[in-house]
Design an enzyme around this catalytic site. Sequence first.
Site, short mmCIF file in Angstrom:
data_model
loop_
_atom_site.label_atom_id
_atom_site.label_comp_id
_atom_site.label_asym_id
_atom_site.label_seq_id
_atom_site.Cartn_x
_atom_site.Cartn_y
_atom_site.Cartn_z
N HIS A 266 -51.85 17.51 21.58
CA HIS A 266 -51.96 18.88 22.09
C HIS A 266 -51.70 18.88 23.59
O HIS A 266 -52.46 18.28 24.36
CB HIS A 266 -53.36 19.45 21.82
CG HIS A 266 -53.61 20.79 22.46
ND1 HIS A 266 -54.79 21.11 23.09
CD2 HIS A 266 -52.82 21.88 22.57
CE1 HIS A 266 -54.73 22.34 23.56
NE2 HIS A 266 -53.54 22.84 23.26
N HIS A 405 -55.56 29.54 17.46
CA HIS A 405 -54.90 28.29 17.86
C HIS A 405 -55.89 27.14 17.92
O HIS A 405 -55.53 26.02 18.27
CB HIS A 405 -54.19 28.46 19.20
CG HIS A 405 -55.06 28.32 20.42
ND1 HIS A 405 -56.26 28.97 20.57
CD2 HIS A 405 -54.88 27.60 21.56
CE1 HIS A 405 -56.78 28.66 21.74
NE2 HIS A 405 -55.97 27.82 22.37
N ALA A 407 -60.56 26.24 17.66
CA ALA A 407 -61.91 26.73 17.42
C ALA A 407 -62.32 27.77 18.45
O ALA A 407 -63.06 28.71 18.15
CB ALA A 407 -62.90 25.57 17.43
#
Length: 484
Positions: A266, A405, A407
Amino acid sequence: MEKIKISNNELTALGINDVKILENFSRVANGLLKHGVMDKEQILANLEALIDDPMPYALKKGGKFKNLAEAVIDLRKEGKFLKQPRTTFALKQEIADFPVYGLEHIEVGALAQMKTAIKLPIAVAGALMPDAHQGYGLPIGGVLATTANTIIPFAVGVDIACRMCLSIFDLPAGVVDTETDMLKGLLLDHTNFGIGGVTKTHFDTSLFDRPTWSETKAIRNLKDKAYAQLGTSGTGNHFVEWGELTVTEGALEGIPAGSYLALLSHSGSRGFGGSIADHYSKIAMSKTKLPQEAKHLAWLNLDNDEGQEYWIAMNLAGDYASANHHEIHNKIARALNLKPVMMIENHHNFAWKEQLADGTEVMVHRKGATPAGEGVLGIIPGSMSTPGFVVRGKGDAASINSASHGAGRLMSRSAAFKTVDPKAVAANLVDKRITLMGSDLDEAPMVYKDIHAVMAAQHDLVDVLASFQPRIVRMADAKEKPED
């Protein structure tokens, strides 16, 4: 502690386009700030008003801005430093309806920001995802469709095209336990985190052969920086991690049901995207005047040069962010001597030209929201110790084909440092069998919402195909200041 200053970028955003007058403005502004005469916002507000109409400041005896105002008047008599074209827009009086998914999980500030965004004169539709929390302009987790020829830099976000990338290997998930040291070594050898992180070796630099890198001055000036940072990751919530991917029967084409070793990353477009966002958001705010509560939602018109320049740069940042992930995944796969059987990726913090269900052409901004059109694959992560999910979009029209996208944060970074117990974090990681390299309390699992509750709130938006449990996680060192 670093001293607060008023930067040249903040002054040029007001429309100052003359070097000499810029120096004068900077000297006066920072002098007032240094001596505590006014705070930063008051100074910038006065300077903005002075540029629009210098005469009241020039007539005020003993005024702090008198000399600047007189200089502006003299320059304009000479045909210089002319008033910048700036259109003032009012917000709509009525708040249009927009769906909110998982309302019980969303803070008041994020709701307020979305209500402001939907009142923009260019707003067509909006939606708020269950991971939403407050940001700049549009909330994180906000989806906003505007008229087709407009784009809002701050509704795209600072880390343009931040994305997820998942590589699935034909190896049993148990490898994370039997080959832990080897997998840790691969992360250490082939990832680089931090604001100034650069790499000296690359897997594929063909992206930089594109003529797009020469199309605008802003892009040209950032090309070398982008090249040096190719294949690196940012700070904050950016990560590269090994984990266990559990796939159900028939969920992913060509992959039998079972548990596999997988690599998940990420991060986004690094300093290139951040600089583009900073440059064009300031231009937007200088040209599109909005009420104070909406000032960060200033837009650029795609019919104008600035809008076209941003559009080109944003799309290039999207390809660059993807290339960053591919560098990491390809280097690790080569070192592992095994090609992945599948790679899945998706990005957020972007704007897409799309059509609504009724055929209306719009610009869809997804700031911290995942595209979830019918059949579209994506990844929604949890935290460093909670699962993420591979999903397939259902194409829900009300959500503007979107999903969360991640939590979503429960608390700010500063609140995390004040409230999170390091011992509780350590116990949580041991309980979930997580090996962690880097990070700090502001990324602890408990600063995030319950990913299972978030997924339950968007069951109409996506189908879950597989779950990913992190096991070996690498993030930026604690000393690194978050970018996101």
